[in-house]
Scaffold this active site. Structure first.
Site, PDB file in Angstrom:
ATOM      1  CB  THR A 253      -0.958   0.128   1.344  1.00  0.00           C
ATOM      2  OG1 THR A 253      -1.454  -1.277   1.439  1.00  0.00           O
ATOM      3  CG2 THR A 253      -1.873   1.084   1.041  1.00  0.00           C
ATOM      4  CB  THR A 254       4.063   1.922   1.911  1.00  0.00           C
ATOM      5  OG1 THR A 254       3.550   1.526   3.144  1.00  0.00           O
ATOM      6  CG2 THR A 254       4.952   3.422   1.809  1.00  0.00           C
TER       7      THR A 254
ATOM      8  CE1 TYR B 175     -16.641   1.270  -0.651  1.00  0.00           C
ATOM      9  CE2 TYR B 175     -17.511  -0.561  -2.279  1.00  0.00           C
ATOM     10  CZ  TYR B 175     -17.858   0.647  -1.625  1.00  0.00           C
ATOM     11  OH  TYR B 175     -18.973   1.222  -2.127  1.00  0.00           O
TER      12      TYR B 175
ATOM     13  CE1 TYR C   3      -0.815  -4.818   6.428  1.00  0.00           C
ATOM     14  CE2 TYR C   3      -1.024  -4.387   3.919  1.00  0.00           C
ATOM     15  CZ  TYR C   3      -0.765  -3.709   5.272  1.00  0.00           C
ATOM     16  OH  TYR C   3      -0.626  -2.485   5.590  1.00  0.00           O
TER      17      TYR C   3
ATOM     18  NE  ARG D   4      -3.022   1.729   3.975  1.00  0.00           N
ATOM     19  CZ  ARG D   4      -2.959   2.979   3.434  1.00  0.00           C
ATOM     20  NH1 ARG D   4      -4.104   3.293   2.652  1.00  0.00           N
ATOM     21  NH2 ARG D   4      -1.987   3.738   3.554  1.00  0.00           N
TER      22      ARG D   4
ATOM     23  CE  LYS E 240       2.546  -4.263   6.961  1.00  0.00           C
ATOM     24  NZ  LYS E 240       2.795  -3.363   5.806  1.00  0.00           N
TER      25      LYS E 240
ATOM     26  CB  ILE F  12       6.184  -5.616   6.350  1.00  0.00           C
ATOM     27  CG1 ILE F  12       6.628  -7.010   6.250  1.00  0.00           C
ATOM     28  CG2 ILE F  12       6.124  -4.845   5.325  1.00  0.00           C
ATOM     29  CD1 ILE F  12       5.850  -7.955   5.315  1.00  0.00           C
TER      30      ILE F  12
END
Length: 295
Positions: free
Chosen positions: A49-50, A112, A138, A143, A167, A209
């Site tokens: 995402t980063t 979502y 993850y 998010r 993660k 991470i």
């Protein structure tokens, strides 16, 4: 493959640098990869995402993966992010993206559409069967809008071949302890919350991470290594120096915060792709002041 050995320590969820006109800046990306590895980071995570993956095209993703393999070489493992909320499309991605040199695939919980725990389980079961590489779950409910409960993580860890780790970024220490208590020996559990890494290491997690490692790799990695060695006096002293950074990195959003740091350090252009925008001038001034006192 035992990811608890190969991915122990600090992974960095690396940003995707852009030029002033919004193209992928491969020169800056190479410099950033070298900066991470020369300062002790143990492995590179690309297309997280980063890395602003929602705004990258399929071709850009392929090019970034191949470029990262080339520049990392044999110096460290590379983990590739392949996540989304369309299970069928992700199966196609797992077969079409260049994953041959990846150590593992990091796949975010579907966002979502907010599946049930059974839906999350079935989603990952399908991905694990399709993936040529081990899957790292993850969990990042801030998010995705849905928490993957410890019981679901442990069910996947025990029942589904090719699910090799998680993660965990739910900002929930109790949930981490529940997973640590019940995990199989091979199952990697790393943090996705930079500000919680210190107590998570004390509980027995295998590393992190990290976002912060993009811009503060030496100090952050030294903190993680001290925690893994159970030298919590040293780890706390280093973490105390980083506490303000954690706050600044996420003050507006990620990756605007970390790109603000890296731009202040002269490593990248302070460019993001919409709908992401750079930090406000006020926040950028706070980043500059923090880096000045840190040095």
């Amino acid at each position: 493959m035992d990811l608890r050995h190969s991915l122990r320590g600090t992974g960095v969820a690396i940003v995707t640098p852009f030029t002033a006109t919004g193209e992928v800046d491969y020169t800056a990306l190479e410099n950033l990869i070298n900066f991470q590895l020369n300062n002790g980071v143990n492995y590179i995570v690309t297309l997280g995402t980063t890395g602003e993956t929602p705004t990258l095209s399929k071709e850009e993703k392929k090019d970034i993966i191949l470029f990262t393999y080339e520049k990392v070489g044999n110096r460290a493992p590379v983990v590739v992010g392949v996540g989304g909320n369309n299970t069928h499309e992700l199966v196609n991605d797992l077969s079409s993206l260049p994953l041959d040199k990846a150590t593992a695939v990091l796949s975010a919980c579907p966002y979502y559409n907010k599946p049930t725990q059974e839906g999350i389980f079935q989603h990952y079961k399908v991905l694990a069967a399709a993936s040529p590489k081990p899957i790292i779950l993850y969990n990042v409910p801030g998010r995705t809008g849905r928490n993957m409960e410890a019981s679901t993580t442990l069910r996947l860890a025990h029942e589904v071949p090719n699910i090799a780790g998680i993660k965990e970024a739910a900002n929930n220490l109790v949930q981490c302890m529940q997973m640590l208590k019940g995990r199989p020996d091979h199952f990697l559990i790393v943090s996705g919350d930079d500000d919680l890494v210190l107590p998570q290491l004390a509980c027995g997690m295998d590393g992190v991470i990290s976002v912060a490692a993009n811009c503060l790799p030496k100090k952050f990695t030294d903190m993680v290594n001290a925690g893994l060695a159970f030298d919590f006096t040293k780890a706390k002293a280093l973490n105390d120096e980083l506490l303000e950074a954690y706050s600044l990195l996420f003050t507006e959003n990620n990756p605007a915060g970390v790109k603000g740091f890296l731009a202040e350090m002269g490593m990248i252009q302070n460019t993001l792709r919409l709908p992401m925008v750079p930090l406000t001038a006020e926040s950028q001034q706070k980043v500059a002041a923090y880096l000045k006192q840190l040095s």
